[in-house]
Enzyme design. Sequence first.
Site, short mmCIF file in Angstrom:
data_model
loop_
_atom_site.label_atom_id
_atom_site.label_comp_id
_atom_site.label_asym_id
_atom_site.label_seq_id
_atom_site.Cartn_x
_atom_site.Cartn_y
_atom_site.Cartn_z
N GLU A 93 15.14 30.51 -14.54
CA GLU A 93 14.71 31.16 -15.44
C GLU A 93 13.16 32.13 -14.26
O GLU A 93 11.80 31.99 -14.17
CB GLU A 93 13.59 30.03 -16.55
CG GLU A 93 13.99 29.85 -17.83
CD GLU A 93 14.11 30.65 -18.55
OE1 GLU A 93 13.28 31.15 -18.66
OE2 GLU A 93 15.13 29.75 -19.51
N GLY A 94 14.09 32.67 -13.37
CA GLY A 94 13.38 32.69 -11.97
C GLY A 94 12.90 31.76 -11.24
O GLY A 94 12.10 30.58 -10.98
N THR A 95 14.07 32.38 -10.05
CA THR A 95 13.46 30.60 -9.03
C THR A 95 12.20 30.90 -8.80
O THR A 95 11.23 31.65 -8.45
CB THR A 95 14.79 31.19 -7.38
OG1 THR A 95 13.41 31.83 -7.24
CG2 THR A 95 15.44 31.47 -7.82
N GLN A 143 1.21 -1.37 0.09
CA GLN A 143 0.26 -0.45 0.11
C GLN A 143 0.99 1.55 0.12
O GLN A 143 0.41 2.17 -0.91
CB GLN A 143 -0.75 0.20 1.51
CG GLN A 143 -2.16 -0.47 1.23
CD GLN A 143 -2.92 -1.08 2.20
OE1 GLN A 143 -2.81 -0.02 2.97
NE2 GLN A 143 -4.22 -1.57 2.05
C1 LIG Z 1 22.47 25.66 -15.30
C2 LIG Z 1 22.02 26.79 -15.12
C3 LIG Z 1 22.07 27.36 -16.37
C4 LIG Z 1 21.78 28.77 -16.95
N1 LIG Z 1 21.27 29.48 -17.92
C5 LIG Z 1 21.57 31.10 -18.25
C6 LIG Z 1 21.23 31.41 -19.56
O1 LIG Z 1 21.20 30.72 -20.29
N2 LIG Z 1 21.10 32.65 -18.80
C7 LIG Z 1 21.05 33.35 -17.86
O2 LIG Z 1 21.13 34.48 -18.46
N3 LIG Z 1 21.54 32.81 -16.71
C8 LIG Z 1 21.29 31.14 -16.65
N4 LIG Z 1 20.92 30.51 -15.77
C9 LIG Z 1 21.41 31.62 -14.61
C10 LIG Z 1 19.77 31.42 -13.77
O3 LIG Z 1 19.12 32.68 -14.69
C11 LIG Z 1 20.03 32.07 -12.35
O4 LIG Z 1 21.27 31.41 -11.43
C12 LIG Z 1 19.02 32.76 -11.19
O5 LIG Z 1 17.96 34.15 -11.94
C13 LIG Z 1 18.40 32.61 -9.77
O6 LIG Z 1 19.51 33.77 -9.58
P1 LIG Z 1 21.15 33.11 -8.39
O7 LIG Z 1 21.59 32.01 -9.31
O8 LIG Z 1 22.43 34.24 -9.02
O9 LIG Z 1 20.95 32.64 -7.72
P2 LIG Z 1 20.25 34.33 -6.21
O10 LIG Z 1 19.66 35.29 -7.25
O11 LIG Z 1 21.35 35.29 -6.08
O12 LIG Z 1 19.36 33.80 -5.17
C14 LIG Z 1 19.60 32.76 -4.22
C15 LIG Z 1 18.31 32.51 -3.62
O13 LIG Z 1 17.16 33.95 -2.65
C16 LIG Z 1 16.49 33.70 -3.18
N5 LIG Z 1 16.01 35.43 -3.26
C17 LIG Z 1 16.23 36.22 -4.17
N6 LIG Z 1 15.80 37.08 -4.07
C18 LIG Z 1 14.94 37.13 -3.48
C19 LIG Z 1 13.79 37.80 -2.48
N7 LIG Z 1 13.65 39.47 -3.23
N8 LIG Z 1 12.96 36.90 -1.92
C20 LIG Z 1 13.39 35.44 -1.48
N9 LIG Z 1 14.48 34.90 -1.70
C21 LIG Z 1 15.09 35.34 -3.12
C22 LIG Z 1 16.15 32.94 -4.64
O14 LIG Z 1 14.86 32.62 -5.32
C23 LIG Z 1 17.29 31.51 -4.47
O15 LIG Z 1 16.66 30.67 -3.84
C24 LIG Z 1 21.34 29.67 -15.33
C25 LIG Z 1 21.26 29.43 -14.17
C26 LIG Z 1 21.79 27.30 -14.26
C27 LIG Z 1 21.96 26.94 -12.44
#
Ligand SMILES: Cc1cc2nc3c(=O)[nH]c(=O)nc-3n(C[C@H](O)[C@H](O)[C@H](O)COP(=O)(O)OP(=O)(O)OC[C@H]3O[C@@H](n4cnc5c(N)ncnc54)[C@H](O)[C@@H]3O)c2cc1C
Length: 388
Positions: A367-369, A283
């Site tokens: 593409e936006g977390t 289950q």
């Molecule tokens: C494999 C891979 C491929 C990618 N390809 C591309 C690409 O082709 N082109 C490109 O331009 N980028 C690319 N990216 C980048 C991706 O778009 C970013 O990683 C993403 O926008 C998040 O930015 P960061 O990693 O700097 O995290 P940060 O912005 O530093 O965020 C870290 C954490 O803090 C949180 N956070 C941030 N601001 C806030 C807020 N105001 N309130 C609450 N929480 C918040 C986030 O949600 C996250 O959990 C890629 C990333 C990966 C991993």
Amino acid sequence: MAGLDPSDFLGLDALLSDEELALRDTVRRFVRDRVLPGIADWFERAEFPVDMAKEVGALGLFGMHLTGYGCAGASAVQYGLACMELEAGDSGFRSFVSVQGSLAMFPIWKYGSEEQKSEWLPKMAGGEAIGCFGLTEPDVGSDPASMRTTARLDGDEWVLNGTKAWITNGGIADLAIVWARTDDGVRGFIVPKESPGFTTRDIERKLSLRASVTSELAFDDCRVPAENVLPGVTGMRGPLSSLNEARYGIVWGSMGAARACFEAALEYATTREQFGKPIGSFQLTQRKLADMSVELSKGQLLALHLGRLKDEDRVRPEQISLGKLNNVREALAIAREARTVLGANGITLEYPVVRHMNNLESVLTYEGTSEIHQLVLGKALTGLDAFG
Ligand SMILES: Cc1cc2nc3c(=O)[nH]c(=O)nc-3n(C[C@H](O)[C@H](O)[C@H](O)COP(=O)(O)OP(=O)(O)OC[C@H]3O[C@@H](n4cnc5c(N)ncnc54)[C@H](O)[C@@H]3O)c2cc1C
């Protein structure tokens, strides 16, 4: 299961036209024959088989939802179905196609000059030229409006300075669409790979999206001709509208990865025996499979609904945020649950599950977390901006 297809429990195929089904089946065959046999090795070796680009181009998948200039002019639903099938193979393949079509071709198609479109789009549609999209920087992720990369006009050339990070396809791209700050606001630039002052460096030791090239782009007094600016857009609308296109593909794609994990778990549950019975007869296992099936069905339905809205030109970016937030979050949950069904086998590359699970961690972030999409929805619901 008599009468019900576990992978399409709600019978959504009946809502698709013959053309949509035909396209979906073509991409499914391509993934079965050309992606699945090699994907575990590519993932393990951390390489993307870039020589397959022309094959993908011949299928008409690059920029398929765009019209003219060699693009297929497919519907949003067809584009979504292609993303779902590609990501059922691997998120790296879907990322490759998303970046090429939605992030590199789309801004040229939407905001480019006639010369830019004629020069680049046919080659990109055919997979003869690969594009990337440079928005993120080492210190600038979720808040791209605070980008530091600059471009200034010097005679008949733009001079770019700065660094972009985490750029999919960066090291294999023939051209980069680079977003930079100018005196007039953020502008987009076409930067061919041979431009003086432009270098790339691949990011290594990734444990997610290994079958995908991710790179840093550096611009050190990089010079491109004045006509390489995208004339049709100024400000963050340029990159954000492109991201909206790509996010839409993720709403579908993530359900492809989820489906692959669900199918692997279901197959394993009915063949693996413990305590003298298939583990699917317990289950607790059935509960896992039932919950996965519920979220998979809901996510597929959501993707199709957004696709129909998009085809009627009625979809709002906030609705795409809802789809991206839900479907990636649920796909990851399905992948993790599927991993438990496979037990120890679940952690190897012999099965697709842990590969998808690791990939989806990237899909959750790019593409936006999830948090950023929650803030988008929060703002839409309350009218209050909680970003800054
Ligand atoms: C494999 C891979 C491929 C990618 N390809 C591309 C690409 O082709 N082109 C490109 O331009 N980028 C690319 N990216 C980048 C991706 O778009 C970013 O990683 C993403 O926008 C998040 O930015 P960061 O990693 O700097 O995290 P940060 O912005 O530093 O965020 C870290 C954490 O803090 C949180 N956070 C941030 N601001 C806030 C807020 N105001 N309130 C609450 N929480 C918040 C986030 O949600 C996250 O959990 C890629 C990333 C990966 C991993």
